[in-house]
Design an enzyme around this catalytic site. Sequence first.
Site, PDB file in Angstrom:
ATOM      1  N   TYR A  50      41.406  25.476  63.912  1.00 25.67           N
ATOM      2  CA  TYR A  50      41.036  26.577  64.806  1.00 25.67           C
ATOM      3  C   TYR A  50      42.009  27.729  64.605  1.00 25.67           C
ATOM      4  O   TYR A  50      43.218  27.514  64.593  1.00 25.67           O
ATOM      5  CB  TYR A  50      41.082  26.135  66.280  1.00 25.67           C
ATOM      6  CG  TYR A  50      39.713  26.223  66.906  1.00 25.67           C
ATOM      7  CD1 TYR A  50      39.083  27.449  67.046  1.00 25.67           C
ATOM      8  CD2 TYR A  50      39.038  25.085  67.326  1.00 25.67           C
ATOM      9  CE1 TYR A  50      37.813  27.533  67.579  1.00 25.67           C
ATOM     10  CE2 TYR A  50      37.768  25.150  67.860  1.00 25.67           C
ATOM     11  CZ  TYR A  50      37.158  26.396  67.978  1.00 25.67           C
ATOM     12  OH  TYR A  50      35.906  26.492  68.490  1.00 25.67           O
ATOM     13  N   GLU A  52      41.438  31.202  66.118  1.00 28.83           N
ATOM     14  CA  GLU A  52      40.922  32.385  66.825  1.00 28.83           C
ATOM     15  C   GLU A  52      41.929  33.523  66.743  1.00 28.83           C
ATOM     16  O   GLU A  52      43.139  33.300  66.880  1.00 28.83           O
ATOM     17  CB  GLU A  52      40.681  32.047  68.300  1.00 28.83           C
ATOM     18  CG  GLU A  52      39.371  31.333  68.537  1.00 28.83           C
ATOM     19  CD  GLU A  52      39.170  30.991  70.005  1.00 28.83           C
ATOM     20  OE1 GLU A  52      40.061  31.282  70.822  1.00 28.83           O
ATOM     21  OE2 GLU A  52      38.119  30.409  70.316  1.00 28.83           O
ATOM     22  N   LYS A 225      24.949  36.058  47.978  1.00 25.99           N
ATOM     23  CA  LYS A 225      23.807  36.418  47.120  1.00 25.99           C
ATOM     24  C   LYS A 225      24.338  36.747  45.716  1.00 25.99           C
ATOM     25  O   LYS A 225      24.892  35.859  45.085  1.00 25.99           O
ATOM     26  CB  LYS A 225      23.023  37.556  47.771  1.00 25.99           C
ATOM     27  CG  LYS A 225      22.450  37.164  49.156  1.00 25.99           C
ATOM     28  CD  LYS A 225      21.646  38.294  49.724  1.00 25.99           C
ATOM     29  CE  LYS A 225      20.902  38.054  50.979  1.00 25.99           C
ATOM     30  NZ  LYS A 225      21.458  37.485  52.127  1.00 25.99           N
ATOM     31  N   ARG A 231      28.157  30.890  51.849  1.00 24.62           N
ATOM     32  CA  ARG A 231      27.313  31.593  52.820  1.00 24.62           C
ATOM     33  C   ARG A 231      28.229  32.245  53.857  1.00 24.62           C
ATOM     34  O   ARG A 231      29.057  31.564  54.466  1.00 24.62           O
ATOM     35  CB  ARG A 231      26.395  30.613  53.561  1.00 24.62           C
ATOM     36  CG  ARG A 231      25.577  29.719  52.704  1.00 24.62           C
ATOM     37  CD  ARG A 231      24.432  29.134  53.460  1.00 24.62           C
ATOM     38  NE  ARG A 231      23.424  30.149  53.604  1.00 24.62           N
ATOM     39  CZ  ARG A 231      22.628  30.541  52.611  1.00 24.62           C
ATOM     40  NH1 ARG A 231      22.709  29.987  51.424  1.00 24.62           N
ATOM     41  NH2 ARG A 231      21.744  31.477  52.818  1.00 24.62           N
TER      42      ARG A 231
HETATM   43  N1  PLP Z   1      21.045  41.862  55.204  1.00 17.58           N
HETATM   44  C1  PLP Z   1      20.231  41.778  54.131  1.00 17.58           C
HETATM   45  C2  PLP Z   1      19.875  43.027  53.371  1.00 17.58           C
HETATM   46  C3  PLP Z   1      19.725  40.531  53.748  1.00 17.58           C
HETATM   47  O1  PLP Z   1      18.890  40.450  52.714  1.00 17.58           O
HETATM   48  C4  PLP Z   1      20.100  39.380  54.491  1.00 17.58           C
HETATM   49  C5  PLP Z   1      19.621  38.031  54.150  1.00 17.58           C
HETATM   50  O2  PLP Z   1      18.685  37.788  53.499  1.00 17.58           O
HETATM   51  C6  PLP Z   1      20.925  39.542  55.606  1.00 17.58           C
HETATM   52  C7  PLP Z   1      21.389  40.800  55.933  1.00 17.58           C
HETATM   53  C8  PLP Z   1      21.251  38.400  56.523  1.00 17.58           C
HETATM   54  O3  PLP Z   1      22.133  37.519  56.018  1.00 17.58           O
HETATM   55  P1  PLP Z   1      22.289  36.054  56.704  1.00 17.58           P
HETATM   56  O4  PLP Z   1      21.113  35.266  56.256  1.00 17.58           O
HETATM   57  O5  PLP Z   1      23.603  35.579  56.158  1.00 17.58           O
HETATM   58  O6  PLP Z   1      22.331  36.265  58.181  1.00 17.58           O
END
Ligand code: PLP
Length: 413
Positions: A50, A52, A225, A231
């Site tokens: 943790y 915070e 991505k 993530r």
């Molecule tokens: N912003 C854009 C342009 C996205 O394409 C996405 C996800 O596909 C997100 C925000 C949201 O991301 P998350 O799925 O991590 O909340």
Amino acid sequence: MSLQYSDPEIYQIIEKEILRQQRNIELIASENYVSKAVLEAQGSVLTNKYAEGYPNKRYYGGCDYADEVENIAIARAKLLFGSNYVNVQPHSGSSANMAAYRVLLRPGDKVLGMALDHGGHLTHGHPFSFSGMDYQFIPYFVNRETELLDYDDLEAQAIVHRPRLIVAGASSYSREIDFRRIKMIADMVDAFFMVDMAHIAGLVAAGLHQNPVPYADIVTSTTHKTLRGPRGGLILCDSKELIMQINRTVFPGIQGGPLMHIIAAKAVCFKEALNDQFKLYQQQVIRNAKTLSNSLQKLGYYIVSGGTENHLFTVNVKKSLGITGKKAEEILDLVGITCNKNTVPFDDEKPLYTSGIRLGTPAITSRGFKENEMKEIARLIDQALKNSTDNAFLKQLRREVYALTDKFPVYEG
Ligand code: PLP
């Protein structure tokens, strides 16, 4: 006790998922395969901690190493994107956007965002998303003929609506976005400017897409991505005053303890992205997207806006073959090609059906696919979609998909 023995049920599902990720051709534009180093950091004991607060200002003891990890992640992200200030704590892209909106807006404020069926994201004003519930989003569009972002329309809308914020960034727009131009429009109407670069962050990091940092008040992103990290979310800005508000809004405003294992994995991802190899990878991502899109175009497919300049594009399968995106997604799934249905601009199909499929190359490029494999994938897609009632033929295509992916292990050793 290892997972295999303590929880064989979950272990076996994960084993099946490993096999699926290895055997299928992954064309979901928002996905990628992280490195083993990222996986290792993400699966580390930092998940137990943790922490915070922020480095040197924590609400828990024992945070020395958490501080070290977070400071390294922040320093690397600053270097990567040329930003003065960074918050690496958002759990996701959506939380990063929520924090940015809460800093820049009050409930009910007007915001211009890219129409969702033209490429924008749910957090850019969908009525079922907090964004659409809390703020008054007004969509801007692509041009009906060119299917390119219509900056003149955006400017006209900004003048009419006088929004407090203009949001740029998209989930399925295949062209470079001119952040400089949008910043000029925002300045003209005295609006804040925010860029959600979730999709293109890897291209920006590699210098292959205009960097929004010099233009936007706040830049948000995901890290999973094109950036090929765990993530998670990320917020960048150049103003000390804004970062203080952003930090307060992320914690304690909308989140509790940061995910220190994910922040460590983000740091690893940023280090990888600072490497020259990463630029070569992103160049190949774009070359692959162009080759796949051109190959499908040669086979008669209608590509939205006529092509791509980044890592993805949308095929209008309804115009090409008279089928919905949902149907195309299902057929391709049968042969081991994974993608997602997607609306096309001015779509007359419902969002659960759509007229298009979105195809992206970040994941397949990570496993080593190059131009020749793109031509092969275009052929496989074409044959599957045109012979969707011939089960024996689809099975044969699936074997061809597996033969191709067998040659490119996702994780060696
Ligand atoms: N912003 C854009 C342009 C996205 O394409 C996405 C996800 O596909 C997100 C925000 C949201 O991301 P998350 O799925 O991590 O909340």
